[in-house]
Design an enzyme around this catalytic site. Structure first.
Site, mmCIF file in Angstrom:
data_model
loop_
_atom_site.group_PDB
_atom_site.id
_atom_site.type_symbol
_atom_site.label_atom_id
_atom_site.label_comp_id
_atom_site.label_asym_id
_atom_site.label_seq_id
_atom_site.Cartn_x
_atom_site.Cartn_y
_atom_site.Cartn_z
ATOM 1 N N GLU A 16 39.094 46.128 45.793
ATOM 2 C CA GLU A 16 38.984 45.188 44.682
ATOM 3 C C GLU A 16 37.647 45.286 43.952
ATOM 4 O OE1 GLU A 16 41.996 41.656 46.143
ATOM 5 O OE2 GLU A 16 39.938 41.607 46.920
ATOM 6 N N ASP A 207 52.945 41.361 43.681
ATOM 7 C CA ASP A 207 54.327 41.148 44.123
ATOM 8 C C ASP A 207 54.831 39.868 43.469
ATOM 9 O OD1 ASP A 207 54.001 38.891 46.475
ATOM 10 O OD2 ASP A 207 52.315 40.279 46.437
#
Length: 241
Positions: A16, A207
C-alpha cells in the site's frame, strides 16, 4: 493546501505504500522499535510515509508515533478496502467522509453497536469525521483526474476482521450506512481526532458486496493498492504546488 506543510501517510502493508515511496525525493529513513518511516519531499511538502501493520491497534499506535515524532499538519490513509455498498466496482476509489468501528460492541450494556464509550450519544454509533476542506479538495482533484463514476465519498467502517461473508457486509452497510470496510481507518481517525489533526482516507475497492471473487487475490491486492497510491501521489503533487 500542502505547500510548506507536513503530511503523514499511513498504509497497513508494504504493497500500500511501496509505490508512494518511489515518488519521494531527498529521502531519509527513521526507525524506532516498531515503525520504519520514509521522510522526503514532494514539491514543497514534507511527506512522511509509514507502514503501520494490519489492524486497529497497530494503526492507532503508528498514528500516535507519527504525531509525537513529526507533528504532521495532515494525516492520510491509503490502501484497499472491501465494498459493502451497492454501486461500486473493483478498483473504484472511496474517499472518506466519516469512520466507524463496526466491531466495537457494548450492546450488552444497552449501548448502540459501534459506540466507543466516549460519553457522547451512547444510543448511536460513534463516528469520526474527515476534515471537510481536505476531503472536498481531494474529491475535486480525484474526479478531475479519474472518471467521475469511479470516485465515491462515504463512511468507511473498520474492524479487526477481514469481512468476506455477504451477510456481514450487508449488516455493516445497513447498521452504519458504510460504503467500504477495512481494518485500520477508524482507529487512525480516532487517534487523529484526539490529537486535533485533520485526516482523510483513500481506499481502492478490492472486492464487492455481491460476492464477486478475485482469482490470485494477493497479486490483485497489489494492483488495487497501486490505484490508490497513484491517485494519492497526484493529489500530493497538485496540493503541493
Amino acid at each position: 493546501m500542502f505547500n510548506n506543510k507536513t503530511v503523514a501517510i499511513i498504509g497497513a502493508m508494504d504493497c500500500e505504500i511501496a509505490l508512494l515511496k518511489e515518488f519521494l525525493r531527498d529521502v531519509k529513513e527513521y526507525q524506532n522499535k516498531t515503525f520504519i518511516t520514509s521522510v522526503g519531499k514532494i514539491n514543497n511538502t514534507k511527506v512522511i510515509i509509514a507502514k503501520s501493520g494490519v489492524g486497529k491497534v497497530a494503526a492507532a499506535s503508528c498514528c500516535q508515533y507519527l504525531i509525537d515524532t513529526f507533528s504532521p499538519d495532515y494525516i492520510l490513509n491509503t490502501g484497499v478496502a472491501g465494498g459493502v455498498a451497492g454501486g461500486l466496482s473493483i478498483s473504484d476509489i472511496v474517499i472518506s467522509t466519516s469512520f466507524v468501528q463496526h466491531d466495537f460492541d457494548v450492546t450488552a450494556l444497552g449501548y448502540a453497536k459501534g459506540y466507543v464509550c466516549n460519553g457522547v450519544e451512547s444510543s448511536k454509533p460513534t463516528y469520526f469525521y474527515s476534515d471537510k476542506d481536505l476531503s472536498d479538495k481531494i474529491y475535486e482533484i480525484a474526479v478531475e483526474k479519474f472518471s467521475r463514476d469511479k470516485i465515491h465519498r462515504g463512511c468507511i467502517a473498520s474492524g479487526d476482521m477481514f469481512v468476506a461473508k455477504l451477510d456481514k457486509k450487508q449488516e455493516i452497510r445497513e447498521m452504519f450506512d458504510a460504503m467500504a470496510a477495512e481494518m485500520e481507518g477508524a482507529a487512525i481517525a480516532h487517534c487523529a481526532s484526539l490529537n486535533g489533526v485533520p485526516f482523510v482516507a483513500l481506499r481502492a475497492i478490492s472486492d464487492l458486496a455481491d460476492g464477486t471473487k478475485i482469482e490470485n487475490y494477493p497479486e490483485f491486492e497489489i494492483q488495487t493498492a497501486n490505484v490508490s497510491a497513484n491517485l494519492l501521489q497526484t493529489i500530493l503533487k497538485t496540493l503541493s504546488e
